[in-house]
Design an enzyme around this catalytic site. Structure first.
Site, short mmCIF file in Angstrom:
data_model
loop_
_atom_site.label_atom_id
_atom_site.label_comp_id
_atom_site.label_asym_id
_atom_site.label_seq_id
_atom_site.Cartn_x
_atom_site.Cartn_y
_atom_site.Cartn_z
CE LYS A 20 41.67 43.51 40.40
NZ LYS A 20 42.05 42.09 40.53
CE1 TYR A 60 36.81 40.49 41.13
CE2 TYR A 60 36.66 42.03 42.96
CZ TYR A 60 37.27 41.61 41.79
OH TYR A 60 38.35 42.31 41.28
CG ASN A 123 45.35 40.81 39.62
OD1 ASN A 123 44.67 41.68 40.18
ND2 ASN A 123 44.81 39.71 39.12
CG HIS A 126 37.93 43.95 37.13
ND1 HIS A 126 37.64 42.63 37.34
CD2 HIS A 126 36.90 44.47 36.41
CE1 HIS A 126 36.45 42.36 36.77
NE2 HIS A 126 35.99 43.45 36.21
CD GLU A 137 32.59 43.11 35.52
OE1 GLU A 137 33.34 43.83 34.83
OE2 GLU A 137 32.86 41.92 35.80
P1 GDP Z 1 40.45 38.17 36.53
O1 GDP Z 1 39.15 38.15 35.79
O2 GDP Z 1 41.64 38.00 35.63
O3 GDP Z 1 40.61 39.38 37.43
O4 GDP Z 1 40.48 36.89 37.48
P2 GDP Z 1 39.32 36.12 38.28
O5 GDP Z 1 37.98 36.61 37.88
O6 GDP Z 1 39.59 34.67 38.18
O7 GDP Z 1 39.60 36.56 39.79
C1 GDP Z 1 39.25 37.84 40.23
C2 GDP Z 1 40.35 38.40 41.07
O8 GDP Z 1 40.45 37.63 42.25
C3 GDP Z 1 41.75 38.31 40.45
O9 GDP Z 1 42.04 39.38 39.58
C4 GDP Z 1 42.63 38.34 41.67
O10 GDP Z 1 42.77 39.67 42.17
C5 GDP Z 1 41.79 37.53 42.67
N1 GDP Z 1 42.15 36.12 42.67
C6 GDP Z 1 41.81 35.17 41.77
N2 GDP Z 1 42.33 33.98 42.09
C7 GDP Z 1 43.04 34.19 43.22
C8 GDP Z 1 43.83 33.34 44.04
O11 GDP Z 1 43.98 32.15 43.80
N3 GDP Z 1 44.42 33.93 45.14
C9 GDP Z 1 44.26 35.26 45.44
N4 GDP Z 1 44.86 35.76 46.52
N5 GDP Z 1 43.53 36.07 44.67
C10 GDP Z 1 42.93 35.55 43.59
MG MG Z 2 37.22 37.89 36.43
#
Ligand code: GDP
Ligand code: MG
Length: 162
Positions: A20, A60, A123, A126, A137
């Site tokens: 990212k 997303y 973070n 991805h 993807e």
């Molecule tokens: P991942 O699959 O571990 O990347 O997590 P998710 O699919 O749940 O979310 C996608 C991305 O959205 C995450 O990696 C974070 O960058 C972002 N994200 C998810 N939940 C949150 C949140 O509660 N707050 C914020 N600011 N970003 C979030």
């Molecule tokens: Mg995810």
């Protein structure tokens, strides 16, 4: 009979891994590539891009409507990102383990997020969360001709005459 009782494994499984914008800004591209290479996975595609909003809306789509959706798209869309496809046995699940939990506060030390991140909104990287997501993807981010078809001879136990 032997075949049906043998656990099916797919050494050609693929995952979409993306560094990212914060990972790029912090100079962690090489570190992330290094971890996947050294784990034994094979890089089959890589490019640096600043993704368009339409692409990110699809990438997303499962998070559409959530409060972090717009900030997330702005953040990833600020780019550039390094999009990659890695191949190998169980690369999807192992890749997720290597990344660590979504919230870096819950990521184990030794994972990418656990070693380099503090907050969920930044973070670092991805990784696809299932084989189905990975296929979706990879199709979204890469054309078929951007995927390299190559053999890693150094990982094969074969005698080479020089
Ligand atoms: P991942 O699959 O571990 O990347 O997590 P998710 O699919 O749940 O979310 C996608 C991305 O959205 C995450 O990696 C974070 O960058 C972002 N994200 C998810 N939940 C949150 C949140 O509660 N707050 C914020 N600011 N970003 C979030
Ligand atoms: Mg995810």
């Amino acid at each position: 009979l032997l075949k049906s009782s043998t656990r099916m494994t797919d050494a050609h499984e693929r995952s979409f891994i993306m560094v990212k914008p914060d990972g790029v800004q912090r100079g962690l591209v090489g570190e992330i590539i290094k971890r996947f290479e050294q784990r034994g996975f094979k890089l089959v595609a890589m490019k640096m891009v600043t993704p368009q909003r339409a692409l990110l809306e699809q990438h997303y789509e499962e998070h559409k409507g959530k409060k972090f959706f717009d900030p997330l798209l702005s953040y990833i869309g600020s780019g550039p990102v390094v999009a990659m496809v890695w191949e190998g046995l169980n690369v999807v699940s192992v890749g997720r383990k290597m990344l660590g939990a979504t919230d870096p506060a819950k990521s184990e030390p030794g994972t990418i997020r656990g070693d380099y991140a503090i907050v969920t909104g930044r973070n670092i990287a991805h990784g696809s969360d299932s084989d189905k997501s990975a296929k979706r993807e990879i199709d979204l981010w890469f054309r078929a001709d951007e995927l390299a078809n190559w053999t890693n001879f150094s990982s094969k136990r074969r005698r080479v005459s020089l």
